[in-house]
Enzyme design. Structure first.
Site, short mmCIF file in Angstrom:
data_model
loop_
_atom_site.label_atom_id
_atom_site.label_comp_id
_atom_site.label_asym_id
_atom_site.label_seq_id
_atom_site.Cartn_x
_atom_site.Cartn_y
_atom_site.Cartn_z
N HIS A 175 45.03 -20.22 -3.88
CA HIS A 175 44.29 -20.12 -5.19
C HIS A 175 43.21 -20.73 -5.36
O HIS A 175 42.50 -21.93 -4.44
CB HIS A 175 45.19 -20.76 -6.26
CG HIS A 175 46.42 -19.98 -6.48
ND1 HIS A 175 47.53 -20.13 -7.49
CD2 HIS A 175 46.79 -18.62 -5.83
CE1 HIS A 175 48.30 -19.28 -7.45
NE2 HIS A 175 48.11 -18.40 -6.56
N GLU A 204 41.90 -23.09 -7.38
CA GLU A 204 41.98 -24.55 -7.78
C GLU A 204 42.39 -25.29 -6.25
O GLU A 204 41.87 -26.31 -6.05
CB GLU A 204 43.01 -24.91 -8.67
CG GLU A 204 43.08 -23.87 -9.99
CD GLU A 204 43.56 -22.62 -10.01
OE1 GLU A 204 44.17 -22.32 -11.11
OE2 GLU A 204 43.72 -21.86 -8.99
N CYS A 212 48.14 -21.93 -12.45
CA CYS A 212 49.48 -21.82 -12.49
C CYS A 212 50.34 -23.16 -12.06
O CYS A 212 49.79 -24.21 -12.02
CB CYS A 212 49.97 -20.85 -11.41
SG CYS A 212 49.80 -21.59 -9.55
N CYS A 223 49.42 -24.85 -8.67
CA CYS A 223 47.96 -25.51 -8.97
C CYS A 223 48.21 -26.83 -9.83
O CYS A 223 47.75 -27.83 -9.67
CB CYS A 223 47.06 -24.63 -9.38
SG CYS A 223 46.71 -23.18 -8.17
#
Length: 153
Positions: free
Chosen positions: A83, A85, A111, A114
């Site tokens: 991801h 992040e 999410c 993260c």
């Protein structure tokens, strides 16, 4: 020459615009996400979602989640991608940059996976543009005292 004819963007609009640009590097077939970490109005790192370095990207292999019919927001581990992040935090680690006390700008709400990384990295606030239905992420951010802010851009 008058400075009134040139309107500068707010800091939020400026940083979110940079996160949008970072997202254009994404190799995900489902969702292009960009993230930047900022401290004292200075960009520390950036990240976009895609396969780990040296691994074939989904634009080359196809989407594993589509092949397995995995709905959005479920079974995050069934994905080749890292991801945005996560990649921003990893870039900081790779370059010896502390992110404690920083702010995250992300094109999408993080999410729950993260969220755990953001909390443990000491990131103090998250600004995002588009929502993402993950009640566990919201619950953890609330418990950690980290504000999730969707600025009016």
């Amino acid at each position: 020459m008058s400075n009134n004819s040139h309107k500068r963007p707010s800091w939020h609009k400026y940083f979110m615009g940079i996160a949008d640009l970072v997202a254009t590097r994404s190799t995900c077939l489902r969702r292009q996400v960009g993230a930047i970490l900022v401290k004292d109005k200075r960009i520390l790192t950036s990240g976009y979602n895609g396969a780990p370095s040296g691994i074939a990207h989904c634009i080359e292999t196809g989407c594993l989640r589509d092949r397995l019919n995995v709905p959005s927001g479920e079974k995050h581990e069934l994905c080749r991608g890292v991801h945005a992040e996560q990649n921003a935090i990893i870039q900081a680690a790779n370059h010896g940059i502390t992110v404690k006390g920083s702010v995250l700008y992300c094109t999408n709400q993080p999410c729950s996976i993260c969220a755990k990384m953001i909390i443990n990295a000491g990131i103090e606030k998250v600004y995002f543009r588009d929502g993402y239905n993950d009640p566990l992420a919201q619950e953890m951010f609330d418990q950690a005292g980290i504000a999730l802010v969707q600025p009016d851009l």
